[in-house]
Design a protein around this motif. Structure first.
Motif, mmCIF file in Angstrom:
data_model
loop_
_atom_site.group_PDB
_atom_site.id
_atom_site.type_symbol
_atom_site.label_atom_id
_atom_site.label_comp_id
_atom_site.label_asym_id
_atom_site.label_seq_id
_atom_site.Cartn_x
_atom_site.Cartn_y
_atom_site.Cartn_z
ATOM 1 N N THR A 98 0.832 -1.327 0.085
ATOM 2 C CA THR A 98 0.024 0.089 -0.091
ATOM 3 C C THR A 98 0.973 1.250 -0.053
ATOM 4 O O THR A 98 1.704 1.316 0.638
ATOM 5 C CB THR A 98 -0.846 0.041 1.382
ATOM 6 N N THR A 110 -6.788 3.638 -5.604
ATOM 7 C CA THR A 110 -7.353 2.556 -5.933
ATOM 8 C C THR A 110 -7.888 1.937 -4.339
ATOM 9 O O THR A 110 -8.629 0.978 -4.421
ATOM 10 C CB THR A 110 -6.367 1.332 -6.501
ATOM 11 N N ARG A 111 -7.421 2.490 -3.062
ATOM 12 C CA ARG A 111 -7.631 1.980 -2.010
ATOM 13 C C ARG A 111 -9.074 1.773 -1.670
ATOM 14 O O ARG A 111 -9.353 0.810 -1.126
ATOM 15 C CB ARG A 111 -6.959 2.794 -0.988
ATOM 16 N N PHE A 155 -10.273 -1.493 -3.700
ATOM 17 C CA PHE A 155 -10.272 -2.639 -3.231
ATOM 18 C C PHE A 155 -10.984 -2.883 -1.709
ATOM 19 O O PHE A 155 -11.604 -4.233 -1.777
ATOM 20 C CB PHE A 155 -8.623 -2.558 -2.392
ATOM 21 N N GLU A 156 -11.587 -1.787 -1.402
ATOM 22 C CA GLU A 156 -12.382 -2.086 -0.145
ATOM 23 C C GLU A 156 -13.865 -2.096 -0.366
ATOM 24 O O GLU A 156 -14.533 -2.830 0.029
ATOM 25 C CB GLU A 156 -12.027 -0.767 0.936
ATOM 26 N N ARG A 216 -1.724 -1.945 -7.240
ATOM 27 C CA ARG A 216 -1.520 -1.622 -5.593
ATOM 28 C C ARG A 216 -2.397 -0.942 -4.906
ATOM 29 O O ARG A 216 -3.362 -0.352 -5.753
ATOM 30 C CB ARG A 216 0.082 -0.890 -5.456
ATOM 31 N N SER A 217 -2.553 -0.893 -3.726
ATOM 32 C CA SER A 217 -3.704 -0.077 -3.061
ATOM 33 C C SER A 217 -2.899 1.568 -2.880
ATOM 34 O O SER A 217 -1.994 1.588 -2.210
ATOM 35 C CB SER A 217 -4.064 -0.617 -1.485
#
Length: 346
Positions: free
Chosen positions: A119, A146-147, A150-151, A164-165
C-alpha cells in the motif's frame, strides 16, 4: 496578484506562500546536484558519489550522499538523489514528454522496490492557490487511486493482481490549515498504515537553466516549509516509520540569481568588446559566490530579493503534473501499461 519584475518573462511569487529550501550562505537550491556543484568549487567533497548518463535528450544524474560529513557539507540528507535534466521540458514536445515519463517510471520502480501487494500513500505538498507551488495537489488530482476500490468495489479491478492499493491526499500548507503538515501526514500514516509514502512538491533551483527543466527523485524524504526558513519536522523514515520517496520539480529561482547571471553576461560582453576594462578587472577578483553575495546584499535591504517564476508557469505546471502523475501510475501499478496510463491519468 502578479507583479512584473525585471524582464517580462518573470513574475513574482509571494515568498510567504513558498516552502522551498533556504540557505543563507549560498544560492537557494533544493537540488542535490546543484548543492554538490557548489560544494565542489571549494574542494573535493568526500562521502559523495555522482554518476551521469544520457537517454535521448534526458540527462540522468545520480548523487549519493553517504556520510554525515557529506550531509553537513551539502545541506542534503543522506540518501540517493536522482535528477532528470531535460532542457526541452519547457516546450510542449509530446515525444519528449513520453520519454521523460518512461524514464521517471523506471527510476521510481527502482527506488520503491516493494512487492505488488504493498500500500502506498501519495502526499501532494504545496499550496494549490499559488501556481508555482501547486505541483503536489495537481499531481494528486491526476492519480489513479485504488484503496477505496479494493475496499468497496473490488470487482472493478478484477482479481486485483498487478494493482497496488494507492491512497492520495493534499494536506495544504500551515498558513491555510493551522496544522503542521507533518502532523496531518503522521495521523494519516497511523490510520492507513502504508508500506511507503511518496511526497510530491515544488522546488527551488539556483540556476535559471534548470527551472521548469528538471525533475528530482530522492529516497531521503523531504522537509516542508524549509523555503522560508521554518524548521518543520521532516517527512522521512524516522518521523513516519516507513520509507519516504520525494519527487520535486524546481519552479522558482531567487531574483539575486537572475541579477547575478545578468551581470556575468554583461561582464562577458565587456571582456570581448573592451579588453582590459576596469569593470571586468575589478569583478574578476571575485568568485562567482562572492558576486552572488554582493547582489544579494544589495537587494535584500530593500526587499527586492524576490522568489520568481517564469510567466509560462501555468501551462508548464499542467504538463509536468501530467508527466509526474502518469509516471507514478505506471510505477505504482505493475500491470498498468503506458496506454492504460493515458486513459486513467486525469
Amino acid at each position: 496578484m502578479e507583479q512584473r519584475i525585471g524582464c517580462k518573462r518573470w513574475r513574482r511569487v509571494p515568498l510567504k506562500e513558498c516552502h522551498m529550501s533556504v540557505t543563507h550562505r549560498s544560492p537557494r537550491t533544493d537540488l542535490a546536484m546543484e548543492a554538490h556543484e557548489l560544494a565542489s568549487r571549494q574542494g573535493t567533497v568526500h562521502g559523495v558519489e555522482e554518476s551521469r548518463e544520457e537517454h535521448e535528450g534526458i540527462v540522468v544524474t545520480r548523487v549519493r550522499v553517504r556520510t554525515q560529513a557529506a550531509q553537513r557539507r551539502l545541506g542534503k540528507r543522506k540518501g540517493t538523489y536522482i535528477t532528470l535534466d531535460v532542457p526541452g521540458l519547457r516546450h510542449r514536445d509530446l515525444d519528449l514528454q513520453e520519454r521523460v515519463t518512461r524514464v521517471l517510471a523506471d527510476e521510481l520502480k527502482h527506488l520503491l522496490d516493494l512487492p505488488p501487494s504493498s500500500t502506498i500513500l501519495v502526499i501532494g505538498l504545496g499550496n494549490e492557490h499559488v501556481t508555482a507551488d501547486a505541483l503536489g495537489p495537481m499531481v494528486v488530482n491526476k492519480l489513479f487511486v485504488t484503496r477505496h476500490l479494493f475496499e468497496y468495489m473490488p470487482h472493478v479491478l478484477g482479481d486485483g493482481k498487478g494493482y497496488r492499493s494507492i491512497a492520495a491526499v493534499s494536506p495544504g500548507v500551515l498558513g491555510l490549515t493551522g496544522i503542521e503538515t507533518s502532523e496531518i501526514v503522521r495521523g494519516i500514516v497511523e490510520r492507513v498504515r502504508p508500506d511507503a509514502v511518496i511526497a510530491v512538491d515544488a522546488l527551488a533551483s539556483r540556476s535559471l537553466s534548470r527551472v521548469n527543466a528538471t525533475i528530482q527523485l530522492s529516497d531521503a524524504g523531504i522537509q516542508p516549509g524549509a523555503g522560508v526558513g521554518n524548521n518543520r519536522r521532516a517527512l522521512d523514515k524516522e518521523s513516519l516509520g516507513v520509507p519516504v520517496i520525494a519527487i520535486g520539480v524546481p519552479t522558482v529561482v531567487e531574483a539575486a540569481t537572475i541579477a547575478g547571471d545578468a551581470i556575468e553576461l554583461v561582464l562577458n560582453q565587456l571582456r570581448e568588446q573592451v579588453p582590459g576594462n576596469a569593470a571586468t578587472a575589478l569583478f574578476d577578483q571575485l568568485s562567482s559566490m562572492e558576486k552572488w553575495h554582493l547582489v544579494k546584499e544589495v537587494l535584500e535591504p530593500i526587499e527586492n530579493n524576490l522568489v520568481v517564476t517564469p510567466k509560462e508557469v501555468d501551462d508548464f505546471m499542467d504538463n509536468v503534473a501530467y508527466i509526474v502523475a502518469k509516471g507514478l501510475n505506471v510505477a505504482l501499478h505493475p500491470a498498468m501499461t503506458f496506454e492504460d496510463a493515458d486513459l486513467v491519468t486525469h
